[in-house]
Scaffold this motif. Structure first.
Motif, PDB file in Angstrom:
ATOM      1  N   LYS A 252     -14.254  -6.447   1.874  1.00 43.30           N
ATOM      2  CA  LYS A 252     -12.817  -6.483   1.603  1.00 43.30           C
ATOM      3  C   LYS A 252     -12.317  -5.127   1.128  1.00 43.30           C
ATOM      4  O   LYS A 252     -11.242  -4.665   1.530  1.00 43.30           O
ATOM      5  N   ARG A 255     -11.448  -2.308   3.676  1.00 37.08           N
ATOM      6  CA  ARG A 255     -10.171  -2.310   4.394  1.00 37.08           C
ATOM      7  C   ARG A 255      -9.151  -1.363   3.757  1.00 37.08           C
ATOM      8  O   ARG A 255      -8.150  -1.022   4.385  1.00 37.08           O
ATOM      9  N   HIS A 257      -7.917   2.117   2.791  1.00 38.51           N
ATOM     10  CA  HIS A 257      -8.210   3.448   3.333  1.00 38.51           C
ATOM     11  C   HIS A 257      -8.639   4.432   2.250  1.00 38.51           C
ATOM     12  O   HIS A 257      -9.565   5.218   2.439  1.00 38.51           O
TER      13      HIS A 257
END
Length: 276
Positions: A252, A255, A257
């Motif tokens: 998770k 994700r 950046h």
């Protein structure tokens, strides 16, 4: 032959003429407004507004000049004078202020909310009212258009108040949120840091989240990444035990950046987790 004192006619025509005096007060209002926009609130209030009646009229009758208050630091004034100037600037804005940066206590915050209901950006350099924690949330709920929020707390937030969760509840449309908490000695070996240890409301628009001086748990980190589907940048400082991150949570977090998490384990936990 001409005498040395004589001046040829063509040279007489080339003599410079003194420029005509300009009446700066007679400039059109739209021209003055354009100039004032480049000056900023502090320069208008401490300079341009005092030049003449015509300039003062533009400063007072053009709310667009005061849409961004506090972007430049007020110069040569103390804190009390700064707050007074901020209130005057909010009055000039006539409800059109969209961005505000300054020092606030609870009373100043109430004044801001009343005078700037369309606020989109709020940067509180110092929020200094310990007893106003709950009232802060009530005030933020009255700013439905708020997109960017930054608060530096000058005191330790009450232990029974989950500040991150409360602010997200009050401001569901935020795109950027920055919370800077104050270190307070817990004992001689460690500081008290703001706990981040639970779920937060769903934040559909949040792209950037920065939390400074926090005590982050894996449950708190999971609550953030689960509730912020568009999160692009997450920066947290303080305490965190990375060894507890399980594989699903790592996926998770991948994700996001730009991800920065604390690297320091809370001192009181080091012995129990084999760090000593």
């Amino acid at each position: 032959m001409l005498s040395s004192s004589a001046t040829p006619p063509q040279l007489k025509r080339m003599k410079p003429t003194s420029p005509a005096a300009r009446d700066w007060a007679a400039l059109p209002q739209d021209v003055l407004s354009t100039i004032f926009l480049k000056l900023g609130p502090s320069e208008i209030m401490l300079g341009a507004e005092l030049v003449c009646t015509a300039w003062r009229r533009v400063a007072l009758e053009e709310p667009a000049l005061w849409r961004r208050i506090g972007e430049q630091l007020w110069r040569c004034v103390g804190v009390d004078a700064e707050m007074a100037m901020e209130r005057v600037a909010l009055d000039h804005a006539a409800g059109q202020c969209e961005a505000f940066r300054g020092c606030l206590d609870y009373d100043d915050l109430l004044y801001l909310v009343q005078r700037a209901p369309s606020l989109k950006t709020l940067d509180i350099k110092r929020f200094s009212n310990y007893e106003g924690t709950e009232e802060l949330i009530v005030a933020l709920e009255k700013l439905p258009l708020l997109e960017n929020l930054q608060i530096r707390f000058t005191y330790s937030v009450k232990g029974d108040v989950e500040m991150l969760q409360s602010i997200c509840q009050a401001c569901p449309n935020l795109k950027k949120l920055v919370l800077i908490f104050t270190d307070v000695y817990w004992d001689k070996d460690e500081f008290y840091k703001e706990p981040i240890d639970g779920e937060i409301p769903l934040m559909h628009e949040l792209r950037v989240l920065e939390l400074y001086e926090c005590d982050l748990s894996c449950r708190g980190l999971k609550g953030i990444v689960d509730s912020c589907p568009l999160l692009e940048s997450l920066h947290i400082t303080g305490y965190f035990n990375k060894q507890h991150i399980h594989e699903n949570l790592q996926v998770k977090c991948a994700r996001v950046h730009e991800l920065t998490l604390p690297t320091t384990v809370k001192p009181s936990n080091r012995y129990f987790h084999g760090f000593l």
